[in-house]
Design a protein around this motif. Structure first.
Motif, mmCIF file in Angstrom:
data_model
loop_
_atom_site.group_PDB
_atom_site.id
_atom_site.type_symbol
_atom_site.label_atom_id
_atom_site.label_comp_id
_atom_site.label_asym_id
_atom_site.label_seq_id
_atom_site.Cartn_x
_atom_site.Cartn_y
_atom_site.Cartn_z
ATOM 1 N N LYS A 136 -7.802 24.987 51.740
ATOM 2 C CA LYS A 136 -7.763 24.114 50.560
ATOM 3 C C LYS A 136 -7.085 24.743 49.347
ATOM 4 O O LYS A 136 -6.629 24.029 48.470
ATOM 5 C CB LYS A 136 -9.188 23.694 50.164
ATOM 6 C CG LYS A 136 -9.952 22.998 51.264
ATOM 7 C CD LYS A 136 -9.330 21.674 51.625
ATOM 8 C CE LYS A 136 -10.153 20.979 52.687
ATOM 9 N NZ LYS A 136 -9.460 19.906 53.332
ATOM 10 N N LEU A 137 -7.051 26.066 49.263
ATOM 11 C CA LEU A 137 -6.432 26.775 48.135
ATOM 12 C C LEU A 137 -5.483 27.836 48.664
ATOM 13 O O LEU A 137 -5.727 28.431 49.719
ATOM 14 C CB LEU A 137 -7.475 27.471 47.255
ATOM 15 C CG LEU A 137 -8.333 26.617 46.342
ATOM 16 C CD1 LEU A 137 -9.369 27.486 45.632
ATOM 17 C CD2 LEU A 137 -7.495 25.869 45.324
ATOM 18 N N ARG A 142 -3.477 23.838 45.393
ATOM 19 C CA ARG A 142 -4.638 23.173 45.994
ATOM 20 C C ARG A 142 -4.137 22.021 46.863
ATOM 21 O O ARG A 142 -3.239 21.280 46.467
ATOM 22 C CB ARG A 142 -5.559 22.638 44.898
ATOM 23 C CG ARG A 142 -6.765 21.876 45.440
ATOM 24 C CD ARG A 142 -7.747 21.495 44.361
ATOM 25 N NE ARG A 142 -7.134 20.581 43.408
ATOM 26 C CZ ARG A 142 -7.638 20.319 42.214
ATOM 27 N NH1 ARG A 142 -8.750 20.903 41.810
ATOM 28 N NH2 ARG A 142 -7.036 19.461 41.412
ATOM 29 N N GLU A 193 -4.395 18.541 47.890
ATOM 30 C CA GLU A 193 -4.976 17.364 47.253
ATOM 31 C C GLU A 193 -4.865 16.146 48.165
ATOM 32 O O GLU A 193 -4.362 16.238 49.282
ATOM 33 C CB GLU A 193 -4.307 17.121 45.893
ATOM 34 C CG GLU A 193 -4.604 18.247 44.909
ATOM 35 C CD GLU A 193 -4.241 17.930 43.474
ATOM 36 O OE1 GLU A 193 -3.491 16.965 43.223
ATOM 37 O OE2 GLU A 193 -4.716 18.667 42.589
#
Length: 151
Positions: free
Chosen positions: A105-106, A129, A131
């Motif tokens: 996710k990051l 990130r 999204e």
């Protein structure tokens, strides 16, 4: 009997060929996705495309201008508009390292920032990130003094 064997052979050949078609090509890894996003982000600057540049920035992004935090996409674009005024970009960048959390996710991308002559003048550090719509966007960006790349 021969016809049924021939049909089976053709069927097996078709299945084997289908398994090696381009549709089964390996999808890019998360690291490759972030690397590509960073390169496209930098290309938007090089091509003087502020609109495209803004597409890479999260609505809640924070970019640092020295020690001042520019909070939110609108503020970032407002401040960076100055870098898009001239026909040639005042600097460029490219990643030399990208790392993604195991959660996927990051991610961090980092690399040299160069002046128009190609001299390293700084180092960027960008947090991406994942999204909605599986789109990588910048949530934090901060430059710093030039340092050596990854070893």
């Amino acid at each position: 009997m021969l016809k049924s064997r021939t049909a089976v052979v053709f069927l097996l050949a078709a299945v084997a060929l289908a398994s090696v078609t381009p549709s089964s090509a390996k999808a890019p890894s998360l690291r490759e996705q972030v690397w590509a996003a960073e390169m496209a982000f930098a290309r938007a600057m090089a091509e003087r495309d502020l609109g495209r540049f803004g597409e890479f920035i999260s609505d809640e992004a924070i970019f640092f201008a020295d020690t001042t935090a520019l909070t939110g996409k609108a503020k970032v674009i407002e401040a960076w508009t100055a870098f898009f005024k001239e026909p040639a970009a005042p600097f460029s960048w490219e990643p030399d390292q990208v790392e993604v959390l195991s959660s996927g996710k990051l991610a961090l991308s980092t690399g040299p920032v160069r002046d128009p002559a190609g001299n390293v003048i700084a180092r960027f550090n960008t947090i991406w990130r994942l999204e909605a719509g599986n789109v990588w966007r910048v949530v934090f960006d901060k430059g710093g003094p030039p340092t050596a790349g990854p070893k």
